[in-house]
Design a protein around this motif. Structure first.
Motif, PDB file in Angstrom:
ATOM      1  N   SER A 256       0.852  -1.195   0.000  1.00 37.29           N
ATOM      2  CA  SER A 256       0.000   0.000   0.000  1.00 37.29           C
ATOM      3  C   SER A 256       0.889   1.246   0.000  1.00 37.29           C
ATOM      4  O   SER A 256       1.791   1.364   0.830  1.00 37.29           O
ATOM      5  N   ARG A 258      -0.212   4.312   0.511  1.00 36.02           N
ATOM      6  CA  ARG A 258      -0.713   5.353   1.431  1.00 36.02           C
ATOM      7  C   ARG A 258      -1.699   4.730   2.415  1.00 36.02           C
ATOM      8  O   ARG A 258      -2.091   3.567   2.248  1.00 36.02           O
ATOM      9  N   LYS A 259      -2.094   5.542   3.372  1.00 36.76           N
ATOM     10  CA  LYS A 259      -3.142   5.090   4.303  1.00 36.76           C
ATOM     11  C   LYS A 259      -4.443   5.042   3.507  1.00 36.76           C
ATOM     12  O   LYS A 259      -4.766   5.995   2.768  1.00 36.76           O
ATOM     13  N   GLU A 270      -8.343  -1.806   6.614  1.00 40.03           N
ATOM     14  CA  GLU A 270      -7.527  -0.588   6.752  1.00 40.03           C
ATOM     15  C   GLU A 270      -6.081  -0.881   6.390  1.00 40.03           C
ATOM     16  O   GLU A 270      -5.522  -1.885   6.835  1.00 40.03           O
ATOM     17  N   ASN A 272      -2.135   0.986   6.180  1.00 38.97           N
ATOM     18  CA  ASN A 272      -1.220   2.125   6.335  1.00 38.97           C
ATOM     19  C   ASN A 272      -0.240   2.094   5.174  1.00 38.97           C
ATOM     20  O   ASN A 272      -0.068   1.038   4.533  1.00 38.97           O
ATOM     21  N   ASP A 275       2.055  -1.112   4.255  1.00 39.95           N
ATOM     22  CA  ASP A 275       1.450  -2.418   4.595  1.00 39.95           C
ATOM     23  C   ASP A 275       1.439  -3.322   3.369  1.00 39.95           C
ATOM     24  O   ASP A 275       1.263  -2.861   2.234  1.00 39.95           O
TER      25      ASP A 275
END
Ligand code: AVI
Length: 320
Positions: A256, A258-259, A270, A272, A275
């Motif tokens: 990922s 970005r958050k 979710e 972060n 991740d």
């Protein structure tokens, strides 16, 4: 001569529910994971074929050269009129290198991607009109049942491409044991296994400069969006692949950037920045390591061929 593209088709593929459940379960774990078998929808199968043509991805061309070079020796070991069973047959390209030399009684390709399997089986049936082709759409990691194979027929399992590397070693052992059970006493196995080698060569093979492996990896998120009402922003994840020398495997991840929150059919996940979703392992073996594993699964090694650079190995084994 029979009509073109004459083959029989058997369907035992997993339900869409399996994909849904495995994705929800895998994304709910602290170490997120999506099983690599879900790479292979129609788009993923095409992308995998393209990976095999990339200059950095040496396994396909090296194994192809070994199959061409040793086809008549393989035919001598397999004997006449065997059934060739190919789990995870994909485009059914490599078996073509063996058909003229082996002249088997039948070819049984097994694959999870039904449309792709139908097309590939029809092409083989078309090009080898003397051959019986029984295509079976199935999840090869589930129990295999091939009731149409006559009793007392000798079967040669053909498992090229080092797909065995996509199982962790205990599961590879279980899978090989299943293959031994399906072929029965005096069953044979011809299997391609990628060898341990320099990290640079391995890292390059899974990070081709054209970005095809990256597209293959990201396609699983597109597939979740298409088939499971997901809303992954595929531009917000990046492909990450590297050789983990301690574990002796290539690892593929989607990271990922970005958050973000991702939804799949009402479930929220979710992420972060940084991740990972772990999407694939590809274990590499020495010849001794692989033969040890195969012995534990009930096989006796008969012969092994390698290329002059020791990139790839092709093993011939028998059920004891
Ligand atoms: C199918 N399997 C053996 C390939 C491998 O090398 O592990 C899948 C693959 N993943 C990325 N590139 C190729």
């Amino acid at each position: 001569m029979r009509a073109a593209a004459d083959y029989t088709f058997h369907h035992a593929a997993p339900e869409a529910g399996d994909f849904y459940q495995e994705v929800i379960d895998g994304l709910s774990q602290p170490a997120r994971f999506i099983p690599p078998k879900y790479f292979y929808d129609h788009a993923g199968s095409r992308l995998f074929e393209s990976i095999c043509e990339q200059p950095e991805y040496y396994p396909t061309r090296t194994e192809t050269a070994l199959l061409k070079q040793y086809a008549s020796e393989i035919a001598g070991l397999a004997g006449e009129d065997c059934y060739i069973i190919e789990p995870g047959s994909g485009s059914c390209e490599k078996v073509r290198l063996l058909l003229d030399a082996l002249h088997p009684a039948a070819y049984v390709p097994l694959d999870i991607s039904c449309d792709h399997l139908k097309m590939a089986a029809a092409c083989v049936a078309d090009d080898f009109p003397w051959l019986d082709v029984h295509a079976v759409c199935t999840d090869i990691t589930a129990e295999l049942s091939l009731p149409f194979i006559p009793e007392k027929t000798r079967s040669m399992m053909f498992y090229p491409g080092s797909s065995i590397g996509n199982f962790d070693p205990p599961h590879a052992m279980d899978f090989l044991s299943c293959l031994a059970k399906v072929t029965g006493q005096d069953g044979h196995l011809l299997i391609g296994v990628d060898l341990k080698k320099d990290k640079e060569v391995l890292d390059a093979a899974y990070n081709d400069a054209s970005g095809v492996t990256a597209a293959f990896n990201l396609n699983v998120l597109q597939r979740i969006n298409r088939e499971l009402a997901g809303d992954f922003d595929t531009e917000a994840f990046v492909h990450h692949a590297f050789y983990n020398g301690v574990r002796g495997r290539i690892e593929m991840h989607l990271i990922s950037e970005r958050k973000q929150t991702v939804r799949v059919d009402g479930h929220s996940f979710e992420f972060n920045a940084g991740d990972s979703i772990h999407t694939e392992n590809s274990y590499k073996y020495t010849i001794d390591e692989f033969q040890g594993l195969a012995r534990q699964a009930g096989f006796t090694p008969c012969r092994v061929w390698t290329d002059s650079d020791d990139l790839f190995s092709l093993h011939y084994l028998r059920v004891v």
